[in-house]
Design an enzyme around this catalytic site. Structure first.
Site, mmCIF file in Angstrom:
data_model
loop_
_atom_site.group_PDB
_atom_site.id
_atom_site.type_symbol
_atom_site.label_atom_id
_atom_site.label_comp_id
_atom_site.label_asym_id
_atom_site.label_seq_id
_atom_site.Cartn_x
_atom_site.Cartn_y
_atom_site.Cartn_z
ATOM 1 N N HIS A 41 8.668 77.079 10.710
ATOM 2 C CA HIS A 41 7.345 77.666 10.475
ATOM 3 C C HIS A 41 6.403 76.649 9.833
ATOM 4 O O HIS A 41 6.643 76.194 8.714
ATOM 5 C CB HIS A 41 7.519 78.878 9.562
ATOM 6 C CG HIS A 41 6.286 79.672 9.338
ATOM 7 N ND1 HIS A 41 5.843 80.027 8.088
ATOM 8 C CD2 HIS A 41 5.403 80.209 10.215
ATOM 9 C CE1 HIS A 41 4.749 80.750 8.192
ATOM 10 N NE2 HIS A 41 4.450 80.875 9.473
ATOM 11 N N GLU A 68 6.516 75.375 14.710
ATOM 12 C CA GLU A 68 5.363 76.258 14.933
ATOM 13 C C GLU A 68 4.163 75.675 14.214
ATOM 14 O O GLU A 68 4.311 75.042 13.158
ATOM 15 C CB GLU A 68 5.702 77.657 14.388
ATOM 16 C CG GLU A 68 4.614 78.707 14.588
ATOM 17 C CD GLU A 68 3.708 78.900 13.378
ATOM 18 O OE1 GLU A 68 2.789 79.726 13.466
ATOM 19 O OE2 GLU A 68 3.906 78.201 12.348
ATOM 20 N N HIS A 83 -3.591 76.395 8.938
ATOM 21 C CA HIS A 83 -3.354 77.835 9.031
ATOM 22 C C HIS A 83 -4.563 78.665 8.620
ATOM 23 O O HIS A 83 -5.022 79.522 9.366
ATOM 24 C CB HIS A 83 -2.153 78.226 8.162
ATOM 25 C CG HIS A 83 -1.900 79.703 8.151
ATOM 26 N ND1 HIS A 83 -2.468 80.553 7.207
ATOM 27 C CD2 HIS A 83 -1.169 80.486 8.975
ATOM 28 C CE1 HIS A 83 -2.076 81.794 7.454
ATOM 29 N NE2 HIS A 83 -1.295 81.784 8.525
ATOM 30 N N GLU A 151 0.181 78.360 17.837
ATOM 31 C CA GLU A 151 -0.616 79.572 17.611
ATOM 32 C C GLU A 151 -2.111 79.267 17.673
ATOM 33 O O GLU A 151 -2.609 78.396 16.950
ATOM 34 C CB GLU A 151 -0.296 80.204 16.258
ATOM 35 C CG GLU A 151 -1.113 81.469 16.019
ATOM 36 C CD GLU A 151 -0.847 82.144 14.697
ATOM 37 O OE1 GLU A 151 -1.655 82.996 14.294
ATOM 38 O OE2 GLU A 151 0.175 81.801 14.049
#
Length: 292
Positions: A41, A68, A83, A151
């Site tokens: 992650h 990720e 993020h 993402e």
């Protein structure tokens, strides 16, 4: 299509009912996790500053194949890996640009963001780490022979980010057959964003972040290959229901759950039947899944 969807839902519900019968959890005492992917992650974010090159390098040293990340866009159109939609938490932006609150990524140019320290907040040894551009990040992932769960973050803030991301991936060689077949998954909390990705590049594997209702799974299966829910929102029955549907590439929908960082929870998730576990501590999760 309607008949197939009804049949799939019926089969899934029957499976859920069977799993609720006494003695039905036959896997509870078995070795679990042999075929569960472990995804780092934001890299190895328990051990290095998240979403930095140092973080994916640390993941590589831990033997973590899948990482990720999160992609957003600067004021002048550069894709960067970070993020939050604000630079405040993971950089020194408050010190460098004290009068530009709330320090949103979209309000800063790529050159301005490149000045920021994205490592000192995590630890002195990472002082001077930078927010990488997506291009820099992809080249390091390629160098490390890693695979990527990418993402698209906050797509509502960045119109056209799906097309731009796919274009950059293509320019970096990540949309060829080898990469698309087994080294790239694009995910998002936005179903609309994933539909755009699927329409623009149907060969790309996609995954929806969230826990759709079982009755809505047929519509998701038309444009996504996986459902990636938070760990506390799933059960054996829900995972079984997702697996009952076939995605646009003719394979059962997969389930990658997040964010699992301890051994007991990792083993429980594996018993649920998930296909992947997204974690800040890939070494801990991997050891838990390999233990008898």
């Amino acid at each position: 299509m309607y008949a197939r969807a009804v049949a799939a839902i019926t089969a899934a519900l029957l499976g859920v009912a069977a799993l609720l019968l006494p003695g039905s959890d036959a896997r509870a005492g078995d070795v679990v996790g042999e075929h569960v992917l472990v995804i780092g992650h934001r890299g190895a974010s328990a051990y290095a500053p998240e979403n930095t090159l140092a973080s994916i390098d640390r993941a590589a040293r831990l033997g973590v194949t899948w990482v990720e990340n999160d992609v957003q866009r600067t004021k002048d159109g550069e894709l960067v890996v970070i993020h939050d939609d604000s630079l405040k938490r993971t950089t020194d932006v408050e010190q460098v640009f004290p009068h530009r609150a709330p320090w949103k990524v979209k309000d800063f140019t790529a050159a301005e963001i490149a000045r920021l320290d994205a490592g000192s907040w995590f630890g002195e040894r990472y002082a001077g780490a930078r927010v990488p551009t997506l291009r820099q990040y992809m080249r390091r992932v390629e160098h490390n022979h890693q695979k990527l769960l990418l993402e698209i973050k906050n797509p509502e803030l960045y119109p056209g980010i799906e097309r731009q991301t796919l274009k950059l991936l293509a320019n970096e060689g990540w949309l060829d057959r080898q990469h698309v077949a087994g080294r790239l998954i694009v995910q998002s909390f936005s179903a609309d964003s994933l539909k755009i990705v699927h329409d623009l590049k149907p060969a790309v594997t996609t995954a929806f972040l969230g826990t759709p209702r079982m009755s809505d799974l047929p519509s998701y299966a038309s444009f996504t290959d996986g459902i990636n829910p938070s760990y506390n929102s799933i059960s054996t029955g829900y995972v079984s229901a997702v697996h009952a549907f076939t995605g646009p590439h003719g394979r059962p929908l997969t389930v990658f759950t997040w964010t699992v960082n301890d051994a007991p929870t990792a083993r429980r998730a594996a018993r649920y039947g998930v296909d992947g576990i997204i974690t800040n501590k890939a070494d801990v999760v991997r050891a838990a899944l390999q233990a008898p």
